[in-house]
Design a protein around this motif. Structure first.
Motif, PDB file in Angstrom:
ATOM      1  N   ALA A  20      -7.968   2.663  14.780  1.00 44.40           N
ATOM      2  CA  ALA A  20      -8.089   4.051  14.328  1.00 44.40           C
ATOM      3  C   ALA A  20      -6.858   4.477  13.532  1.00 44.40           C
ATOM      4  N   LEU A  21      -5.690   4.009  13.937  1.00 46.92           N
ATOM      5  CA  LEU A  21      -4.464   4.307  13.202  1.00 46.92           C
ATOM      6  C   LEU A  21      -4.549   3.766  11.768  1.00 46.92           C
ATOM      7  N   PHE A  22      -5.025   2.545  11.606  1.00 51.18           N
ATOM      8  CA  PHE A  22      -5.119   1.954  10.274  1.00 51.18           C
ATOM      9  C   PHE A  22      -6.232   2.583   9.444  1.00 51.18           C
ATOM     10  N   ALA A  23      -7.332   2.937  10.068  1.00 47.44           N
ATOM     11  CA  ALA A  23      -8.396   3.631   9.327  1.00 47.44           C
ATOM     12  C   ALA A  23      -7.898   5.000   8.863  1.00 47.44           C
ATOM     13  N   GLY A  24      -7.187   5.695   9.727  1.00 51.53           N
ATOM     14  CA  GLY A  24      -6.609   6.987   9.337  1.00 51.53           C
ATOM     15  C   GLY A  24      -5.592   6.838   8.220  1.00 51.53           C
ATOM     16  N   ALA A  25      -4.782   5.785   8.281  1.00 50.95           N
ATOM     17  CA  ALA A  25      -3.800   5.544   7.221  1.00 50.95           C
ATOM     18  C   ALA A  25      -4.502   5.258   5.900  1.00 50.95           C
ATOM     19  N   ALA A  26      -5.592   4.493   5.931  1.00 50.43           N
ATOM     20  CA  ALA A  26      -6.333   4.198   4.699  1.00 50.43           C
ATOM     21  C   ALA A  26      -6.914   5.469   4.101  1.00 50.43           C
ATOM     22  N   LEU A  27      -7.467   6.319   4.934  1.00 43.90           N
ATOM     23  CA  LEU A  27      -8.005   7.588   4.442  1.00 43.90           C
ATOM     24  C   LEU A  27      -6.899   8.492   3.919  1.00 43.90           C
ATOM     25  N   TRP A  28      -5.793   8.525   4.619  1.00 39.82           N
ATOM     26  CA  TRP A  28      -4.666   9.377   4.246  1.00 39.82           C
ATOM     27  C   TRP A  28      -4.067   8.939   2.911  1.00 39.82           C
ATOM     28  N   CYS A  29      -3.923   7.633   2.716  1.00 40.58           N
ATOM     29  CA  CYS A  29      -3.308   7.112   1.485  1.00 40.58           C
ATOM     30  C   CYS A  29      -4.203   7.241   0.268  1.00 40.58           C
ATOM     31  N   THR A  30      -5.504   7.335   0.467  1.00 34.26           N
ATOM     32  CA  THR A  30      -6.427   7.340  -0.668  1.00 34.26           C
ATOM     33  C   THR A  30      -6.983   8.720  -0.991  1.00 34.26           C
ATOM     34  N   PRO A  82      -5.299   3.341  -4.735  1.00 36.01           N
ATOM     35  CA  PRO A  82      -6.707   3.118  -5.088  1.00 36.01           C
ATOM     36  C   PRO A  82      -7.478   2.526  -3.905  1.00 36.01           C
ATOM     37  N   ARG A  83      -8.657   3.061  -3.671  1.00 41.39           N
ATOM     38  CA  ARG A  83      -9.473   2.586  -2.544  1.00 41.39           C
ATOM     39  C   ARG A  83      -9.778   1.097  -2.602  1.00 41.39           C
ATOM     40  N   PRO A  84     -10.080   0.536  -3.794  1.00 43.36           N
ATOM     41  CA  PRO A  84     -10.363  -0.917  -3.817  1.00 43.36           C
ATOM     42  C   PRO A  84      -9.192  -1.766  -3.329  1.00 43.36           C
ATOM     43  N   TRP A  85      -7.994  -1.232  -3.336  1.00 43.06           N
ATOM     44  CA  TRP A  85      -6.851  -1.963  -2.786  1.00 43.06           C
ATOM     45  C   TRP A  85      -6.606  -1.556  -1.335  1.00 43.06           C
ATOM     46  N   ALA A  86      -6.499  -0.242  -1.086  1.00 39.96           N
ATOM     47  CA  ALA A  86      -6.038   0.252   0.212  1.00 39.96           C
ATOM     48  C   ALA A  86      -6.998  -0.083   1.343  1.00 39.96           C
ATOM     49  N   TYR A  87      -8.293   0.092   1.128  1.00 39.64           N
ATOM     50  CA  TYR A  87      -9.237  -0.161   2.218  1.00 39.64           C
ATOM     51  C   TYR A  87      -9.201  -1.619   2.680  1.00 39.64           C
ATOM     52  N   THR A 111       0.828  -1.206   0.000  1.00 34.43           N
ATOM     53  CA  THR A 111       0.000   0.000   0.000  1.00 34.43           C
ATOM     54  C   THR A 111       0.861   1.254   0.000  1.00 34.43           C
ATOM     55  N   ALA A 112       1.934   1.250   0.759  1.00 30.19           N
ATOM     56  CA  ALA A 112       2.830   2.410   0.787  1.00 30.19           C
ATOM     57  C   ALA A 112       3.493   2.626  -0.568  1.00 30.19           C
ATOM     58  N   VAL A 113       3.916   1.542  -1.214  1.00 31.83           N
ATOM     59  CA  VAL A 113       4.540   1.661  -2.537  1.00 31.83           C
ATOM     60  C   VAL A 113       3.524   2.177  -3.557  1.00 31.83           C
ATOM     61  N   LEU A 114       2.312   1.630  -3.535  1.00 34.03           N
ATOM     62  CA  LEU A 114       1.259   2.120  -4.435  1.00 34.03           C
ATOM     63  C   LEU A 114       0.993   3.605  -4.204  1.00 34.03           C
ATOM     64  N   THR A 115       0.960   4.011  -2.963  1.00 33.00           N
ATOM     65  CA  THR A 115       0.716   5.411  -2.635  1.00 33.00           C
ATOM     66  C   THR A 115       1.864   6.281  -3.129  1.00 33.00           C
ATOM     67  N   TRP A 116       3.063   5.809  -2.943  1.00 37.78           N
ATOM     68  CA  TRP A 116       4.249   6.560  -3.362  1.00 37.78           C
ATOM     69  C   TRP A 116       4.288   6.714  -4.880  1.00 37.78           C
ATOM     70  N   VAL A 117       4.001   5.621  -5.588  1.00 40.61           N
ATOM     71  CA  VAL A 117       4.108   5.615  -7.051  1.00 40.61           C
ATOM     72  C   VAL A 117       2.961   6.393  -7.700  1.00 40.61           C
ATOM     73  N   THR A 118       1.745   6.162  -7.258  1.00 44.42           N
ATOM     74  CA  THR A 118       0.575   6.754  -7.913  1.00 44.42           C
ATOM     75  C   THR A 118       0.112   8.058  -7.274  1.00 44.42           C
ATOM     76  N   GLY A 119       0.640   8.420  -6.141  1.00 45.33           N
ATOM     77  CA  GLY A 119       0.218   9.637  -5.452  1.00 45.33           C
ATOM     78  C   GLY A 119      -0.888   9.384  -4.444  1.00 45.33           C
ATOM     79  N   ALA A 120      -1.829   8.538  -4.792  1.00 48.28           N
ATOM     80  CA  ALA A 120      -2.905   8.145  -3.874  1.00 48.28           C
ATOM     81  C   ALA A 120      -3.272   6.704  -4.209  1.00 48.28           C
TER      82      ALA A 120
END
Length: 166
Positions: free
Chosen positions: A148-158, A31-36, A20-29
């Motif tokens: 809550a940390l993981f939910a926040g990370a999912a929102l932050w990454c997407t 995708p929700r179908p993956w990150a969530y 998820t971090a690599v996807l976020t780094w490469v694409t900027g945000a």
């Protein structure tokens, strides 16, 4: 079972977070179908070692004084036997974290209150001493904070433009 637990509570969640971090780094945000789903599974499974570490940190049983002895009596005071810690926390905790993450990601934060209420009512009859009640409270709070940390990370990454936008 001894090999399976580290694989499911450390290795798999770490791999999901890294992808998820690599996807976020490469694409900027990411995708929700993956990150969530990825961070839901990672957060639900990885909480066990975290909660155990919090229990270990919070354990002050070695600092608590033992029962005092009365030098004037012939019998020594003995401590009441302590029942074993609560069982079933591994599965209950994973389900609790998953429900909390889903509640936060969907905006239905009242779902967290429902989870805590159901868990408290279901466990109420099992509490036989203060140590078990303390374990329940510490475990629940640590578990919910981890979720809550993981939910926040999912929102932050997407959320566009993503956390790594310049």
């Amino acid at each position: 079972m001894s090999v399976l637990r580290p694989l499911t509570t450390v290795v798999l969640p770490t791999a999901l977070v890294l992808v998820t971090a690599v996807l976020t780094w490469v694409t900027g945000a990411a995708p929700r179908p993956w990150a969530y789903p990825a961070l839901l599974v990672a957060g639900a499974l990885s909480g066990d070692p975290v909660v155990r570490a919090v229990f270990s940190f919070a354990d002050v049983s070695h600092e608590r004084p033992g029962p005092a002895t009365d030098p004037w009596s012939e019998s020594e005071a003995t401590a009441d036997p302590v029942d074993p810690p609560l069982r079933g926390g591994l599965v209950i905790g994973a389900l609790e974290r998953a429900a909390a993450i889903v509640s936060l990601l969907t905006g239905m934060v009242a779902g967290i209150g429902v989870v805590v209420a159901v868990k408290g009512l279901a466990r109420y009859g099992e509490f036989t001493n203060a140590q078990q009640r303390e374990q329940f409270i510490i475990g629940t709070l640590a578990s919910l904070l981890w979720a809550a940390l993981f939910a926040g990370a999912a929102l932050w990454c997407t959320t566009p433009p993503g956390p790594f936008a310049a």
